[in-house]
Design a protein around this motif. Structure first.
Motif, mmCIF file in Angstrom:
data_model
loop_
_atom_site.group_PDB
_atom_site.id
_atom_site.type_symbol
_atom_site.label_atom_id
_atom_site.label_comp_id
_atom_site.label_asym_id
_atom_site.label_seq_id
_atom_site.Cartn_x
_atom_site.Cartn_y
_atom_site.Cartn_z
ATOM 1 N N PRO A 80 0.538 -1.174 0.070
ATOM 2 C CA PRO A 80 -0.060 0.276 0.050
ATOM 3 C C PRO A 80 0.828 0.971 -0.055
ATOM 4 C CG PRO A 80 -0.250 -1.369 1.151
ATOM 5 C CD PRO A 80 0.669 -1.883 1.550
ATOM 6 N N LEU A 81 0.177 2.403 -0.864
ATOM 7 C CA LEU A 81 0.819 3.591 -0.849
ATOM 8 C C LEU A 81 0.550 4.648 0.231
ATOM 9 C CD1 LEU A 81 3.654 5.126 -1.323
ATOM 10 C CD2 LEU A 81 2.114 5.664 -3.749
ATOM 11 N N ASN A 82 1.038 4.701 1.000
ATOM 12 C CA ASN A 82 0.750 6.234 2.012
ATOM 13 C C ASN A 82 1.706 7.135 1.989
ATOM 14 O OD1 ASN A 82 -1.731 4.625 2.681
ATOM 15 N ND2 ASN A 82 -1.045 3.297 3.627
ATOM 16 N N LEU A 83 1.628 7.928 0.908
ATOM 17 C CA LEU A 83 2.883 9.070 1.020
ATOM 18 C C LEU A 83 1.667 10.352 1.534
ATOM 19 C CD1 LEU A 83 5.098 8.231 -1.875
ATOM 20 C CD2 LEU A 83 5.457 7.911 0.108
ATOM 21 N N PRO A 84 2.231 11.412 2.475
ATOM 22 C CA PRO A 84 1.950 12.041 2.572
ATOM 23 C C PRO A 84 1.462 13.312 1.624
ATOM 24 C CG PRO A 84 4.051 12.211 3.476
ATOM 25 C CD PRO A 84 4.158 10.764 2.715
ATOM 26 N N PHE A 85 0.934 14.072 1.782
ATOM 27 C CA PHE A 85 0.584 15.594 0.763
ATOM 28 C C PHE A 85 1.183 17.027 1.212
ATOM 29 C CE2 PHE A 85 -1.471 11.450 -1.442
ATOM 30 C CZ PHE A 85 -1.280 12.238 -2.971
ATOM 31 N N GLU A 86 1.487 16.906 2.157
ATOM 32 C CA GLU A 86 2.850 18.275 2.138
ATOM 33 C C GLU A 86 3.443 18.482 1.320
ATOM 34 O OE1 GLU A 86 4.367 17.848 6.150
ATOM 35 O OE2 GLU A 86 3.009 16.161 7.112
ATOM 36 N N PRO A 87 3.349 20.232 1.383
ATOM 37 C CA PRO A 87 3.980 20.317 -0.119
ATOM 38 C C PRO A 87 5.169 20.332 -0.853
ATOM 39 C CG PRO A 87 3.164 21.865 0.988
ATOM 40 C CD PRO A 87 2.704 21.031 1.565
ATOM 41 N N ARG A 88 6.617 19.902 1.114
ATOM 42 C CA ARG A 88 7.809 19.617 0.703
ATOM 43 C C ARG A 88 7.817 18.202 0.247
ATOM 44 N NH1 ARG A 88 9.614 16.840 5.646
ATOM 45 N NH2 ARG A 88 7.893 16.231 7.256
ATOM 46 N N TYR A 89 6.449 17.059 0.305
ATOM 47 C CA TYR A 89 6.594 15.485 -0.210
ATOM 48 C C TYR A 89 6.164 15.547 -1.627
ATOM 49 C CZ TYR A 89 7.235 14.193 4.819
ATOM 50 O OH TYR A 89 7.682 14.135 5.774
ATOM 51 N N GLN A 90 6.432 17.065 -2.623
ATOM 52 C CA GLN A 90 5.210 17.153 -3.515
ATOM 53 C C GLN A 90 6.743 17.766 -5.150
ATOM 54 O OE1 GLN A 90 2.459 19.320 -3.119
ATOM 55 N NE2 GLN A 90 0.823 17.382 -3.112
ATOM 56 N N ALA A 91 7.278 17.388 -6.000
ATOM 57 C CA ALA A 91 7.588 17.874 -6.623
ATOM 58 C C ALA A 91 7.536 19.142 -6.804
ATOM 59 C CB ALA A 91 8.150 17.312 -7.625
ATOM 60 N N SER A 92 8.781 19.950 -8.201
ATOM 61 C CA SER A 92 7.378 21.106 -8.412
ATOM 62 C C SER A 92 6.734 21.066 -9.310
ATOM 63 C CB SER A 92 8.909 22.170 -9.043
ATOM 64 O OG SER A 92 9.369 21.218 -10.438
ATOM 65 N N ASP A 93 6.420 20.342 -10.002
ATOM 66 C CA ASP A 93 5.252 20.612 -10.847
ATOM 67 C C ASP A 93 3.990 19.259 -10.302
ATOM 68 O OD1 ASP A 93 5.255 17.350 -10.487
ATOM 69 O OD2 ASP A 93 5.659 16.789 -12.570
ATOM 70 N N GLY A 94 3.950 19.508 -8.783
ATOM 71 C CA GLY A 94 2.904 19.261 -7.980
ATOM 72 C C GLY A 94 2.051 17.466 -8.521
ATOM 73 N N TYR A 95 2.701 17.007 -9.279
ATOM 74 C CA TYR A 95 2.421 15.841 -9.367
ATOM 75 C C TYR A 95 3.398 14.830 -8.636
ATOM 76 C CZ TYR A 95 0.153 12.705 -12.592
ATOM 77 O OH TYR A 95 -1.046 11.570 -13.598
ATOM 78 N N HIS A 96 4.649 14.680 -9.090
ATOM 79 C CA HIS A 96 5.702 13.604 -9.047
ATOM 80 C C HIS A 96 6.342 13.795 -7.269
ATOM 81 C CE1 HIS A 96 5.819 13.950 -13.017
ATOM 82 N NE2 HIS A 96 5.576 12.116 -13.208
ATOM 83 N N PRO A 97 6.488 12.813 -7.346
ATOM 84 C CA PRO A 97 7.066 13.056 -5.651
ATOM 85 C C PRO A 97 8.090 13.831 -5.249
ATOM 86 C CG PRO A 97 6.894 10.731 -6.171
ATOM 87 C CD PRO A 97 6.781 11.475 -7.509
#
Length: 239
Positions: A199-216
């Motif tokens: 199961p993939l449970n990654l947080p969605f805070e801004p620091r966990y997102q790449a600059s495109d807002g789509y990739h990790p």
């Protein structure tokens, strides 16, 4: 099985979904696959041959280098207790069908463990549940027969309904379908001898997102890699 609400509303919403999808695709394709090695050896200990296959997330989009991407961080984690020989086969925008075609061109070789990161592009291309299960079953067969893999760890699909950069109603439609395919993957793994579901449970805070807002981001890749490594250790201990 009766179609779900998101499947029924795809038809009347088609023009809007297509326009929104085009905009998201343009943003998601702005970042390149990072430079760095896609195969190698690292660590000391029991030998472990690792194959990594998948889409842009497996290819490390969002990281500055492969060392900081999924493959590099999985290898770094496992190298603490294993002599890891590894290979990455990743490609942006690839579906499970596309990966099957790609693997057909790769010479046979032997690996102990394979990790897969596929599904987002199957979701965006509206792959049916039946087709998804069939292709994932075929992928497991190719990995076990052509590449001698004994343990396959398939990453769950991300909760696309939580992607902050996806506009509505596209976010709702993709989120519902991603959950549908992820549930199907978990069901397949529950009855498969070599396939397991992570199961993939990654947080969605801004620091966990790449600059495109789509990739990790690199921080998200580190968390994901640790999840893979822990799961692999557990599977090898049980085998």
């Amino acid at each position: 099985m009766r179609p779900a609400a998101d499947q029924i509303l795809r038809i009347p919403l088609a023009p809007l979904l297509a326009a929104q999808g085009l905009g998201v695709r343009r943003r998601a394709n702005t970042l390149p696959e990072p430079p760095g090695a896609r195969q190698g050896q690292a660590g000391k200990g029991a030998p472990l041959r690792l194959l990594i296959v998948g889409d842009s997330s497996a290819a490390g989009v969002g990281a500055r280098s492969q060392d900081a991407a999924l493959s590099g961080q999985v290898v770094k984690n496992l190298a603490e207790g294993f002599d890891v020989s590894w290979k990455l086969i990743g490609e942006s925008s690839i579906t499970t069908t596309g990966m099957l075609k790609r693997l057909a061109t790769v010479p046979p070789s032997a690996f102990d463990v394979a990790i897969t990161a596929l599904g987002v592009n199957d979701v965006t291309r509206a792959s049916s549940r039946a087709k998804w299960v069939k292709r994932q079953s075929e992928l497991a067969e190719v990995l076990s027969s052509k590449f001698a893999v004994q343990t396959i760890v398939a990453s769950g699909l991300p909760p696309m309904g939580a992607y902050p950069e996806l506009p509505q109603p596209l976010r709702w439609v993709l989120g519902a379908h991603a959950k549908r395919l992820d549930d199907a993957l978990a069901d397949l793994a529950a009855t498969h001898r070599q396939l397991t579901h992570l199961p993939l449970n990654l947080p969605f805070e801004p620091r966990y997102q790449a600059s495109d807002g789509y990739h990790p981001s690199e921080e998200a890749y580190a968390i994901w890699a640790a999840m893979f490594a822990d799961h692999i250790r557990a599977q090898l201990h049980l085998s």
